[in-house]
Write a protein that holds these residues in place. Sequence first.
Motif, PDB file in Angstrom:
ATOM      1  N   LEU A  22     -15.273  -4.336 -14.350  1.00  0.00           N
ATOM      2  CA  LEU A  22     -14.137  -5.067 -14.913  1.00  0.00           C
ATOM      3  C   LEU A  22     -13.785  -4.524 -16.296  1.00  0.00           C
ATOM      4  O   LEU A  22     -12.607  -4.471 -16.669  1.00  0.00           O
ATOM      5  CB  LEU A  22     -14.454  -6.562 -14.995  1.00  0.00           C
ATOM      6  CG  LEU A  22     -13.243  -7.463 -15.257  1.00  0.00           C
ATOM      7  CD1 LEU A  22     -12.294  -7.431 -14.062  1.00  0.00           C
ATOM      8  CD2 LEU A  22     -13.672  -8.894 -15.543  1.00  0.00           C
ATOM      9  N   GLY A  23     -14.804  -4.110 -17.051  1.00  0.00           N
ATOM     10  CA  GLY A  23     -14.544  -3.501 -18.351  1.00  0.00           C
ATOM     11  C   GLY A  23     -13.752  -2.211 -18.216  1.00  0.00           C
ATOM     12  O   GLY A  23     -12.852  -1.931 -19.026  1.00  0.00           O
ATOM     13  N   GLU A  24     -14.057  -1.431 -17.193  1.00  0.00           N
ATOM     14  CA  GLU A  24     -13.305  -0.198 -16.944  1.00  0.00           C
ATOM     15  C   GLU A  24     -11.862  -0.514 -16.560  1.00  0.00           C
ATOM     16  O   GLU A  24     -10.928   0.180 -16.972  1.00  0.00           O
ATOM     17  CB  GLU A  24     -13.994   0.604 -15.839  1.00  0.00           C
ATOM     18  CG  GLU A  24     -15.365   1.140 -16.240  1.00  0.00           C
ATOM     19  CD  GLU A  24     -16.119   1.732 -15.063  1.00  0.00           C
ATOM     20  OE1 GLU A  24     -15.617   1.622 -13.917  1.00  0.00           O
ATOM     21  OE2 GLU A  24     -17.213   2.301 -15.276  1.00  0.00           O
ATOM     22  N   THR A  25     -11.687  -1.578 -15.772  1.00  0.00           N
ATOM     23  CA  THR A  25     -10.334  -2.013 -15.418  1.00  0.00           C
ATOM     24  C   THR A  25      -9.568  -2.427 -16.664  1.00  0.00           C
ATOM     25  O   THR A  25      -8.387  -2.085 -16.832  1.00  0.00           O
ATOM     26  CB  THR A  25     -10.394  -3.192 -14.429  1.00  0.00           C
ATOM     27  OG1 THR A  25     -11.043  -2.773 -13.224  1.00  0.00           O
ATOM     28  CG2 THR A  25      -8.996  -3.701 -14.099  1.00  0.00           C
ATOM     29  N   LEU A  26     -10.235  -3.148 -17.546  1.00  0.00           N
ATOM     30  CA  LEU A  26      -9.606  -3.590 -18.789  1.00  0.00           C
ATOM     31  C   LEU A  26      -9.141  -2.399 -19.622  1.00  0.00           C
ATOM     32  O   LEU A  26      -8.004  -2.391 -20.131  1.00  0.00           O
ATOM     33  CB  LEU A  26     -10.589  -4.446 -19.584  1.00  0.00           C
ATOM     34  CG  LEU A  26     -10.160  -4.862 -20.995  1.00  0.00           C
ATOM     35  CD1 LEU A  26      -8.863  -5.660 -20.961  1.00  0.00           C
ATOM     36  CD2 LEU A  26     -11.271  -5.676 -21.661  1.00  0.00           C
ATOM     37  N   GLU A  27      -9.978  -1.397 -19.763  1.00  0.00           N
ATOM     38  CA  GLU A  27      -9.605  -0.226 -20.558  1.00  0.00           C
ATOM     39  C   GLU A  27      -8.408   0.496 -19.947  1.00  0.00           C
ATOM     40  O   GLU A  27      -7.513   0.962 -20.659  1.00  0.00           O
ATOM     41  CB  GLU A  27     -10.796   0.726 -20.674  1.00  0.00           C
ATOM     42  CG  GLU A  27     -11.924   0.198 -21.540  1.00  0.00           C
ATOM     43  CD  GLU A  27     -11.447  -0.158 -22.940  1.00  0.00           C
ATOM     44  OE1 GLU A  27     -10.680   0.639 -23.538  1.00  0.00           O
ATOM     45  OE2 GLU A  27     -11.812  -1.243 -23.427  1.00  0.00           O
ATOM     46  N   ARG A  28      -8.377   0.578 -18.630  1.00  0.00           N
ATOM     47  CA  ARG A  28      -7.252   1.249 -17.968  1.00  0.00           C
ATOM     48  C   ARG A  28      -5.958   0.470 -18.181  1.00  0.00           C
ATOM     49  O   ARG A  28      -4.897   1.056 -18.442  1.00  0.00           O
ATOM     50  CB  ARG A  28      -7.543   1.397 -16.472  1.00  0.00           C
ATOM     51  CG  ARG A  28      -6.460   2.141 -15.703  1.00  0.00           C
ATOM     52  CD  ARG A  28      -6.807   2.254 -14.237  1.00  0.00           C
ATOM     53  NE  ARG A  28      -6.910   0.960 -13.595  1.00  0.00           N
ATOM     54  CZ  ARG A  28      -5.856   0.263 -13.166  1.00  0.00           C
ATOM     55  NH1 ARG A  28      -4.625   0.729 -13.333  1.00  0.00           N
ATOM     56  NH2 ARG A  28      -6.027  -0.902 -12.572  1.00  0.00           N
ATOM     57  N   LEU A  29      -6.038  -0.857 -18.093  1.00  0.00           N
ATOM     58  CA  LEU A  29      -4.841  -1.674 -18.274  1.00  0.00           C
ATOM     59  C   LEU A  29      -4.381  -1.672 -19.731  1.00  0.00           C
ATOM     60  O   LEU A  29      -3.183  -1.799 -20.006  1.00  0.00           O
ATOM     61  CB  LEU A  29      -5.103  -3.101 -17.794  1.00  0.00           C
ATOM     62  CG  LEU A  29      -5.350  -3.245 -16.283  1.00  0.00           C
ATOM     63  CD1 LEU A  29      -5.587  -4.699 -15.913  1.00  0.00           C
ATOM     64  CD2 LEU A  29      -4.184  -2.679 -15.487  1.00  0.00           C
ATOM     65  N   ARG A  30      -5.303  -1.532 -20.655  1.00  0.00           N
ATOM     66  CA  ARG A  30      -4.911  -1.402 -22.060  1.00  0.00           C
ATOM     67  C   ARG A  30      -4.036  -0.172 -22.267  1.00  0.00           C
ATOM     68  O   ARG A  30      -3.104  -0.185 -23.075  1.00  0.00           O
ATOM     69  CB  ARG A  30      -6.154  -1.314 -22.944  1.00  0.00           C
ATOM     70  CG  ARG A  30      -6.803  -2.658 -23.263  1.00  0.00           C
ATOM     71  CD  ARG A  30      -8.082  -2.467 -24.035  1.00  0.00           C
ATOM     72  NE  ARG A  30      -8.669  -3.738 -24.446  1.00  0.00           N
ATOM     73  CZ  ARG A  30      -9.946  -3.901 -24.751  1.00  0.00           C
ATOM     74  NH1 ARG A  30     -10.778  -2.857 -24.685  1.00  0.00           N
ATOM     75  NH2 ARG A  30     -10.404  -5.085 -25.114  1.00  0.00           N
ATOM     76  N   SER A  31      -4.340   0.878 -21.525  1.00  0.00           N
ATOM     77  CA  SER A  31      -3.548   2.100 -21.656  1.00  0.00           C
ATOM     78  C   SER A  31      -2.118   1.882 -21.172  1.00  0.00           C
ATOM     79  O   SER A  31      -1.189   2.538 -21.653  1.00  0.00           O
ATOM     80  CB  SER A  31      -4.198   3.242 -20.872  1.00  0.00           C
ATOM     81  OG  SER A  31      -4.119   3.016 -19.473  1.00  0.00           O
TER      82      SER A  31
END
Length: 284
Positions: free
Chosen positions: A242-251
Motif C-alpha cells: 500500500l505504501g508503494e501504491t501511495l508513492e505512485r499516486l503521489r506522482s
Amino acid sequence: MSSSAHDLLSFSVFSLFPLPLLQVKSNAVRALGNLLHFLSVSQLTRPGFQRPLEEAVSALVTTVQSEATMKVRWNACYALGNAFRNPALPLDSASWSGDAFSALCCVVTSCQNFKVRIKSAAALSVPACRHCYGDAERFGHVWRSLAAALEHSEETQDFLEYRYCSSLRHTLTHTLTHLLRLSQSQDMPALGMSLVMEEGRGFKEHLVKYLRGEGGMDGGRRGGGGGTEGRERKGEERVRTLGETLERLRSLCVDGEEDGEEERSALVVVAFLEDVLRSCEELK
C-alpha cells in the motif's frame, strides 16, 4: 489444448446450457471456465472461435445472474474468475467483457448468499493489469459495487449468513486494495468521490484491519500462515504494498494538470491512504 478445442467448446455451450439452468451441473460450469482459461492466442484469433467464445461467456454470465442453485452460481463466479486468468482473453475490448463484469458486480451487491458474493468479489480481483478492467467508467462501476457491498456487508435476512461476514469483508477489502494498486489518473475522480462518502469511512476501518491481518481469512481456524507470526508477515507485506501504491499516486498529483479534476481527486485518494497508514502505525 488440442485442435479439437473448438468442438469441445461448442459442445459445452450448445449441448449443456440450453438445458434448464437448474439442471446445469457445477462441474460442467467449472469445465467451461477451464476451457476459457486454457485457450491460446492462436486459437482465439481463429474466426471459428468467436461465436463459441461469446456463447461460453454468455452462458456463464446467465448462470451467475440466474435462479440456479447457489452452488451452481458459486461455480459460475469461480469459472469467470478462472477465465479472467487467461491473458489471451481480450477483457479490455471484447463485446462480452462488459456483461461479465456487470454480472459479477450485480451479484457482489445483491446476492443473498454470502459465499456467492465472496466468490464474485474474488473473481473481480483476478485481472492483473489495469487495461483488463476497461475504461474509467467500467473501472469506477466495479469500484463502487465493491465499496457498496462492503458498506452493507452485514445486511442479511438469513442469520446463518453472518458466519461468512468476516470472510466477505476480507475479500472485498482485498479486491478494493487491488484496484487501488492498479488505478490510473483517469480513475481518480470515481475513487476520490467514493472515499469522501460514508462508504469511504467504512472502507478505511476494514482496510486498517486487513493491513493488520485481523479477522477474515487471516484469523481463526482458517487463518493459516503460521499463526500470529504469519499474520504479522502478511500485514507487513500489505502495508509495504500500500505504501508503494501511495508513492505512485503521489506522482500523479505532481505530474497532473494543475487544478484539474483528476489531480484534485488524486490528492483526496493520497490523503486517504496517508491516513490509513498513519492509523496502522499508531496501532502498533
